[in-house]
Design a protein around this motif. Sequence first.
Motif, PDB file in Angstrom:
ATOM      1  N   SER A 209      18.417 -12.837  17.977  1.00 30.64           N
ATOM      2  CA  SER A 209      17.330 -13.300  18.842  1.00 30.64           C
ATOM      3  C   SER A 209      16.410 -12.149  19.232  1.00 30.64           C
ATOM      4  O   SER A 209      15.236 -12.363  19.551  1.00 30.64           O
ATOM      5  CB  SER A 209      17.888 -13.978  20.098  1.00 30.64           C
ATOM      6  OG  SER A 209      18.340 -13.034  21.059  1.00 30.64           O
TER       7      SER A 209
ATOM      8  N   HIS B 282      28.337 -16.165  18.061  1.00 30.60           N
ATOM      9  CA  HIS B 282      27.347 -16.206  19.144  1.00 30.60           C
ATOM     10  C   HIS B 282      26.844 -14.807  19.498  1.00 30.60           C
ATOM     11  O   HIS B 282      25.656 -14.643  19.824  1.00 30.60           O
ATOM     12  CB  HIS B 282      27.910 -16.926  20.368  1.00 30.60           C
ATOM     13  CG  HIS B 282      28.172 -18.371  20.112  1.00 30.60           C
ATOM     14  ND1 HIS B 282      27.168 -19.281  19.897  1.00 30.60           N
ATOM     15  CD2 HIS B 282      29.320 -19.063  19.998  1.00 30.60           C
ATOM     16  CE1 HIS B 282      27.685 -20.475  19.672  1.00 30.60           C
ATOM     17  NE2 HIS B 282      28.999 -20.366  19.724  1.00 30.60           N
TER      18      HIS B 282
ATOM     19  N   GLU C   9      22.824 -16.660  28.838  1.00 34.98           N
ATOM     20  CA  GLU C   9      22.285 -17.827  28.137  1.00 34.98           C
ATOM     21  C   GLU C   9      23.046 -18.106  26.835  1.00 34.98           C
ATOM     22  O   GLU C   9      22.855 -19.157  26.226  1.00 34.98           O
ATOM     23  CB  GLU C   9      20.802 -17.619  27.816  1.00 34.98           C
ATOM     24  CG  GLU C   9      19.924 -17.535  29.045  1.00 34.98           C
ATOM     25  CD  GLU C   9      18.474 -17.255  28.700  1.00 34.98           C
ATOM     26  OE1 GLU C   9      18.053 -17.522  27.543  1.00 34.98           O
ATOM     27  OE2 GLU C   9      17.752 -16.768  29.587  1.00 34.98           O
ATOM     28  N   TRP C  10      23.891 -17.174  26.439  1.00 27.14           N
ATOM     29  CA  TRP C  10      24.605 -17.277  25.164  1.00 27.14           C
ATOM     30  C   TRP C  10      26.080 -17.556  25.421  1.00 27.14           C
ATOM     31  O   TRP C  10      26.685 -16.972  26.314  1.00 27.14           O
ATOM     32  CB  TRP C  10      24.438 -15.980  24.366  1.00 27.14           C
ATOM     33  CG  TRP C  10      23.020 -15.749  24.006  1.00 27.14           C
ATOM     34  CD1 TRP C  10      22.075 -15.091  24.741  1.00 27.14           C
ATOM     35  CD2 TRP C  10      22.357 -16.225  22.843  1.00 27.14           C
ATOM     36  NE1 TRP C  10      20.860 -15.137  24.096  1.00 27.14           N
ATOM     37  CE2 TRP C  10      21.014 -15.816  22.926  1.00 27.14           C
ATOM     38  CE3 TRP C  10      22.779 -16.951  21.736  1.00 27.14           C
ATOM     39  CZ2 TRP C  10      20.089 -16.115  21.939  1.00 27.14           C
ATOM     40  CZ3 TRP C  10      21.858 -17.239  20.750  1.00 27.14           C
ATOM     41  CH2 TRP C  10      20.519 -16.825  20.862  1.00 27.14           C
TER      42      TRP C  10
ATOM     43  N   GLN D 186      24.320 -14.115  16.859  1.00 22.54           N
ATOM     44  CA  GLN D 186      23.115 -14.922  17.079  1.00 22.54           C
ATOM     45  C   GLN D 186      22.269 -14.326  18.207  1.00 22.54           C
ATOM     46  O   GLN D 186      21.040 -14.288  18.115  1.00 22.54           O
ATOM     47  CB  GLN D 186      23.488 -16.373  17.391  1.00 22.54           C
ATOM     48  CG  GLN D 186      24.060 -17.112  16.203  1.00 22.54           C
ATOM     49  CD  GLN D 186      23.070 -17.204  15.063  1.00 22.54           C
ATOM     50  OE1 GLN D 186      21.967 -17.701  15.212  1.00 22.54           O
ATOM     51  NE2 GLN D 186      23.467 -16.683  13.913  1.00 22.54           N
ATOM     52  N   PHE D 187      22.940 -13.877  19.268  1.00 22.39           N
ATOM     53  CA  PHE D 187      22.217 -13.180  20.342  1.00 22.39           C
ATOM     54  C   PHE D 187      21.465 -11.980  19.763  1.00 22.39           C
ATOM     55  O   PHE D 187      20.275 -11.795  20.042  1.00 22.39           O
ATOM     56  CB  PHE D 187      23.184 -12.722  21.444  1.00 22.39           C
ATOM     57  CG  PHE D 187      22.723 -11.488  22.142  1.00 22.39           C
ATOM     58  CD1 PHE D 187      21.682 -11.532  23.057  1.00 22.39           C
ATOM     59  CD2 PHE D 187      23.296 -10.258  21.849  1.00 22.39           C
ATOM     60  CE1 PHE D 187      21.217 -10.371  23.666  1.00 22.39           C
ATOM     61  CE2 PHE D 187      22.848  -9.104  22.461  1.00 22.39           C
ATOM     62  CZ  PHE D 187      21.804  -9.160  23.373  1.00 22.39           C
TER      63      PHE D 187
END
Length: 129
Positions: free
Chosen positions: A33, A26, A53-54, A29-30
């Motif tokens: 983004s 995660h 939000e993550w 992934q952040f």
Amino acid sequence: MALDKPYEDVPGTTIFDSDQARKGYHLNQFCMSLMKAENRDRFKADERAYLDEWPMTEEQKQAVLDRDYNRALALGGNIYFLAKIFSTDGLSFQYAAATMTGMTQEEYADMMLHGGRSPEGNRYKEEKK
């Protein structure tokens, strides 16, 4: 079945392997983004709100907020994904690498231009016996 990981014995080195990838999924992934301008803008406007939000751990979020890249690596971050954070801050890879080694950007550049880090003290701990 756990794999033998002799590379865990190298001082000051974090290897991005499958365990690190799972731990940092995660977080990475952040970071990815931040490839989109609208996400960079949202992050810069309110870093904490965007991070929340993550589904990252609090420790991962704090590493991002502190721009503690070494801690982020230990928590599963991949340096190429973490680069999205310092790029968002307008910083170079060289600058970030220098901060991770405790050097100024000029000291780091000079070291790299002269052959990089010495292997002395950076071998397997087992080899020092």
